[in-house]
Design an enzyme around this catalytic site. Structure first.
Site, PDB file in Angstrom:
ATOM      1  N   THR A 169       2.297  -2.769  -3.462  1.00  0.00           N
ATOM      2  CA  THR A 169       3.669  -2.730  -2.952  1.00  0.00           C
ATOM      3  C   THR A 169       4.169  -4.122  -2.586  1.00  0.00           C
ATOM      4  OG1 THR A 169       3.426  -0.455  -2.134  1.00  0.00           O
ATOM      5  CG2 THR A 169       5.143  -1.806  -1.115  1.00  0.00           C
ATOM      6  N   LYS A 207      10.027   4.170  -7.340  1.00  0.00           N
ATOM      7  CA  LYS A 207       8.747   4.738  -6.905  1.00  0.00           C
ATOM      8  C   LYS A 207       8.741   6.204  -7.347  1.00  0.00           C
ATOM      9  CE  LYS A 207       4.836   4.685  -4.511  1.00  0.00           C
ATOM     10  NZ  LYS A 207       3.728   3.747  -4.714  1.00  0.00           N
TER      11      LYS A 207
END
Length: 239
Positions: A16, A37
């Site tokens: 991330t 995502k």
């Protein structure tokens, strides 16, 4: 490159934060960026997910989350246990395609590794990358054990005829051990692809303004940065 798929060699490897760094560097280069995502697990409604964290760190990006499941499990398992619909590769590809029509760059961040299942039919991030015909960036840890998981991921990408853009070390330690220093030379060999960056450990804890100002220095020009693998390795190995 309109769509870039970002995967890890496993969980907790800095995926991330790496996605955020690529986003920040691309924004600094003048690109409009969206972050997708497909499946967020282990987060309940109202909590910040990975896409939210990328937006917090990177700044002016569009963030989209397709599905959210409360238990910290593989997406297929989390969907099944929650009774919610799973995300399927075709949905990921369609969502990324729509974002690509309105942005210069779409970053698709997977969950865990390349073959973590989205659904009970076995759909994975690799399937979404194939549908998108998009290159894949692999985020790997620095230390002992990373060569095996990186090579396995690279072999699977080649088997599926997917383009491995390169490897980024997701968290470079303040005091790297011998294995970490040696891996700077060995990672691109086992991956058959260049090393495209190394993020300092704790980068995600920087204030967003400092993160954005520094992101380009952690990434190679292919990822809109200024980082140079040979220089980085020479400074840390004495080569």
């Amino acid at each position: 490159m309109t769509v870039l798929v970002i995967t890890g060699t496993g969980t907790e490897v800095g995926k991330t934060v790496t996605t955020a760094a690529v986003a920040a560097a691309a924004v600094a280069a003048g690109l409009s960026v969206a972050v997708l995502k497909p499946a967020q697990t282990g987060v309940v409604p109202g909590e910040r997910g990975d896409a939210d964290e990328v937006a917090r760190l990177a700044g002016a990006v569009t963030s989209v989350e397709l599905a959210r499941y409360p238990e910290p499990l593989a997406p297929a398992t989390a969907a099944r246990r929650s009774g919610l619909a799973p995300v399927r590769p075709q949905e990921v590809a369609e969502a990324a395609g729509k974002l690509a029509a309105a942005h210069d760059l779409v970053l698709v961040e997977g969950a865990g590794g390349l073959l973590v299942r989205f659904d009970d039919e076995g759909g994975t991030l690799a399937d979404a990358a194939r549908l998108l015909d998009a290159p894949v960036l692999v985020v790997a840890p620095a230390g002992l054990g990373t060569l095996n998981t990186t090579e396995l991921t690279a072999r699977e990408l080649r088997f599926r005829r997917l383009d491995l853009l390169g490897v980024v070390v997701g968290s470079w330690p303040d005091e790297p051990d011998l294995a970490s220093r040696c891996n700077l030379a060995d990672l691109p060999v086992v991956a058959g692809a260049p090393l495209l960056g190394a993020l300092p450990g704790g980068a995600g804890r920087l204030p967003p303004s400092d993160f954005r100002a520094s992101a380009g220095s952690w990434l190679a020009p292919r990822l809109w940065g200024t980082w140079d693998a040979e220089t980085f390795a020479a400074e840390r190995t004495g080569g």
